[in-house]
Structure formats: C-alpha cells, structure tokens
Write an enzyme that holds these catalytic residues in place. Structure first.
Site, short mmCIF file in Angstrom:
data_model
loop_
_atom_site.label_atom_id
_atom_site.label_comp_id
_atom_site.label_asym_id
_atom_site.label_seq_id
_atom_site.Cartn_x
_atom_site.Cartn_y
_atom_site.Cartn_z
CG HIS A 199 15.89 20.96 48.13
ND1 HIS A 199 15.25 21.69 49.10
CD2 HIS A 199 16.83 20.21 48.77
CE1 HIS A 199 15.80 21.40 50.28
NE2 HIS A 199 16.75 20.51 50.09
CB CYS A 223 10.89 24.44 49.12
SG CYS A 223 11.59 26.06 48.79
CD GLU A 224 10.78 28.97 55.03
OE1 GLU A 224 11.48 29.98 55.22
OE2 GLU A 224 10.31 28.29 55.96
CG HIS A 225 12.49 30.00 49.91
ND1 HIS A 225 13.72 29.42 50.10
CD2 HIS A 225 12.31 30.82 50.96
CE1 HIS A 225 14.25 29.87 51.23
NE2 HIS A 225 13.41 30.72 51.76
CG HIS A 226 10.51 28.16 44.85
ND1 HIS A 226 11.76 27.96 45.40
CD2 HIS A 226 10.60 29.26 44.07
CE1 HIS A 226 12.57 28.91 44.97
NE2 HIS A 226 11.91 29.70 44.18
CD GLN A 267 18.38 19.38 53.39
OE1 GLN A 267 17.95 19.45 52.25
NE2 GLN A 267 19.46 18.70 53.71
CB CYS A 289 12.58 24.77 44.54
SG CYS A 289 13.79 24.50 45.85
#
Length: 186
Positions: free
Chosen positions: A144, A75-78, A116, A146
């Site tokens: 996920h 995940c590019e956020h976490h 995703q 996250c």
C-alpha cells in the site's frame, strides 16, 4: 472524459501551489481525469457483464485455483495505489467458470476505490454467487503506497487478507491444501 473531473484536477494543482498554465502541466488535468476514470472503471461493470455466460458444465469436483492474479487498486482513504496479487480457489459443483473470468472479477472490484479487506470479500462473494461452489477461498497480498510513501513509510510491508467460504471455512484440510498450493502454508 469528464470536463468536471478535469476542472477539479486543475483546482487541485492550484491548491498545491502549482501553475496549471506552465508548459509541463497544461494537459495534466485532462490526463489525470482520464487516468482516474480508467483506474476506477470497475464502477461501470456488472458481474453478469464480466462473466458473460462463461460458466460451463463439468463433473470436476476438485479444487480449481488461479494464483498470482496481479491487481491494482486505489485506497479509498488516501486515493493512493495498492498493488499486489490475488489467489482465488473454488470447489465446483457441476459448473466451472471460464479461466479469464476469475481475473476479470478481480479487476472489476480492484478498479474501484477500496480497502483490501472489502476487496477480498467482494471477490469471494462474487465467485460464490456465480459458481454456486462448495467452497471459495481468496487470499490477497498487496503493498500500500499510503503506508509506503507517507505516514509510517514502511517500504517492505505487505498486507495479506483472506476470505474462506463453505468447504474452505469448514474443513481445515481443504483450507490447508489451498494454502499449501499457493505457497502460504509452512
């Protein structure tokens, strides 16, 4: 292996309150850097390189499906993993793609920092670009970390995303056939 990346992991350990000099952590920055480079190796691949000319003449114009292609992404956020599977279909127009290349295309995009929704679209667009198919369909289902390990901590949630191009978007019957064959239509 990038020494700079290893150094960053050492700083992360210190920032977490750990001692990177203790026995169990001595090689962790190097191992973490090597793992991250592997998990993100999709940045160093191109569609041409992955397909490697494996496009073959065929008079088949019926749906081709590769189901249950396992995928692992971050995940590019976490920077936490999401793990799942992709189902990919296309309707050939004179050429078919080598079977393993479908899975390699999924891996190339999954091995990048992702969300995703974008991953699903990138796979569909790449299959369309390579095959010039009459239609392409991609469904990705993933869990996920996250969402499971932090935040709302929902252990059984599964995200499903889909992209339908060409005949799969235009024809309810074609889309329904695909979803039935992958077991997603009731």
């Amino acid at each position: 292996m990038s020494q700079e990346l290893s150094t960053h992991y050492q700083h992360i350990l210190v920032g977490l309150g750990e001692n990177p000099q203790r026995e169990g952590l001595l090689d962790t920055p190097k191992r973490a850097a090597k793992a991250m480079q592997y998990l993100c190796n999709g940045y160093h691949k191109s569609l041409d390189e992955v397909v490697n000319g494996a496009l073959f003449e065929s008079d088949n114009d019926e749906m081709v499906i590769v189901r249950d292609i396992e995928l692992y992404s971050l995940c590019e956020h976490h920077l936490l993993p999401f793990i799942g599977k992709a189902h990919v279909a296309y309707i050939p127009t004179g050429k078919v793609l080598g079977l393993s290349k479908v899975a390699r295309i999924v891996d190339m995009f999954a091995r990048r920092l992702q969300i995703q929704e974008n991953l699903t679209k990138q796979i569909a667009d790449a299959i369309q670009q390579v095959t010039q198919a009459a239609g392409v369909a991609v469904v990705v289902e993933a869990q996920h970390m996250c969402m499971m390990m932090r935040g709302v901590e929902k252990q059984n949630s599964v995200m499903t995303s889909s992209v339908m191009l060409g005949a799969f978007r235009e024809s309810c019957n074609t889309r329904h056939e695909f979803l039935t064959l992958i077991g997603r239509s009731k």
